[in-house]
Scaffold this motif. Structure first.
Motif, short mmCIF file in Angstrom:
data_model
loop_
_atom_site.label_atom_id
_atom_site.label_comp_id
_atom_site.label_asym_id
_atom_site.label_seq_id
_atom_site.Cartn_x
_atom_site.Cartn_y
_atom_site.Cartn_z
N MET A 157 0.84 -1.18 0.00
CA MET A 157 0.00 0.00 0.00
C MET A 157 0.89 1.23 0.00
N LYS A 158 0.65 2.12 -0.93
CA LYS A 158 1.42 3.35 -1.01
C LYS A 158 0.78 4.40 -0.11
N LEU A 159 1.57 4.95 0.80
CA LEU A 159 1.07 5.95 1.74
C LEU A 159 1.28 7.35 1.18
N PRO A 160 0.37 8.28 1.46
CA PRO A 160 0.55 9.65 1.00
C PRO A 160 1.71 10.33 1.72
N ARG A 161 2.34 11.28 1.07
CA ARG A 161 3.45 12.04 1.65
C ARG A 161 2.94 13.38 2.15
N VAL A 162 3.37 13.74 3.35
CA VAL A 162 3.00 15.01 3.98
C VAL A 162 4.28 15.65 4.47
N HIS A 163 4.41 16.96 4.34
CA HIS A 163 5.61 17.66 4.80
C HIS A 163 5.64 17.73 6.33
N CYS A 164 6.77 17.32 6.90
CA CYS A 164 6.98 17.38 8.35
C CYS A 164 7.10 18.85 8.76
N ARG A 165 6.47 19.22 9.87
CA ARG A 165 6.52 20.61 10.34
C ARG A 165 7.91 21.01 10.83
N GLU A 166 8.68 20.03 11.30
CA GLU A 166 10.00 20.32 11.87
C GLU A 166 11.09 20.41 10.80
N CYS A 167 11.18 19.39 9.93
CA CYS A 167 12.30 19.35 8.97
C CYS A 167 11.88 19.70 7.54
N GLN A 168 10.58 19.89 7.30
CA GLN A 168 10.04 20.30 6.00
C GLN A 168 10.28 19.29 4.88
N ARG A 169 10.55 18.01 5.21
CA ARG A 169 10.72 16.98 4.19
C ARG A 169 9.41 16.23 4.00
N PRO A 170 9.15 15.72 2.78
CA PRO A 170 7.94 14.90 2.59
C PRO A 170 8.13 13.52 3.22
N ILE A 171 7.24 13.16 4.15
CA ILE A 171 7.33 11.92 4.90
C ILE A 171 6.01 11.16 4.73
N ALA A 172 6.08 9.83 4.65
CA ALA A 172 4.88 9.01 4.53
C ALA A 172 4.04 9.15 5.80
#
Length: 89
Positions: A1-16
């Motif tokens: 299952m592919k999870l959506p990516r959301v930007h982390c508030r702390e490091c600003q990277r796209p994370i599942a």
């Protein structure tokens, strides 16, 4: 299952982000390392402070809304079914 990516508030990277039970619009960020972990902490395992945070998931689709009469096509231009109804599909 592919999870959506959301930007982390702390490091600003796209994370599942995995779904949270009981809420379709919320998700929990997967555990991840901060971008400068090796420089700051060496070989120690340190998670980003934004790991496991609950975030809003992106919405891939929304429910369609019906158009009011007069918007877009006129009723005269729409195909009429055998019972005098407007075809929806």
């Amino acid at each position: 299952m592919k999870l959506p990516r959301v930007h982390c508030r702390e490091c600003q990277r796209p994370i599942a982000a995995g779904p949270v039970a009981g809420s379709l619009s919320k998700g929990r960020l997967c555990r991840h390392d901060p971008p400068d972990r090796r420089a700051r902490y060496g070989d120690s395992l340190v998670s980003c402070p934004g790991s496991l945070a609950i975030v809003d998931l992106p919405r891939p689709a929304e429910q369609l809304e019906f158009m009011e009469a007069g918007e877009g096509q006129e009723l005269d231009e729409m195909p009429v079914g055998p019972l005098g109804t407007v075809a929806l599909f």
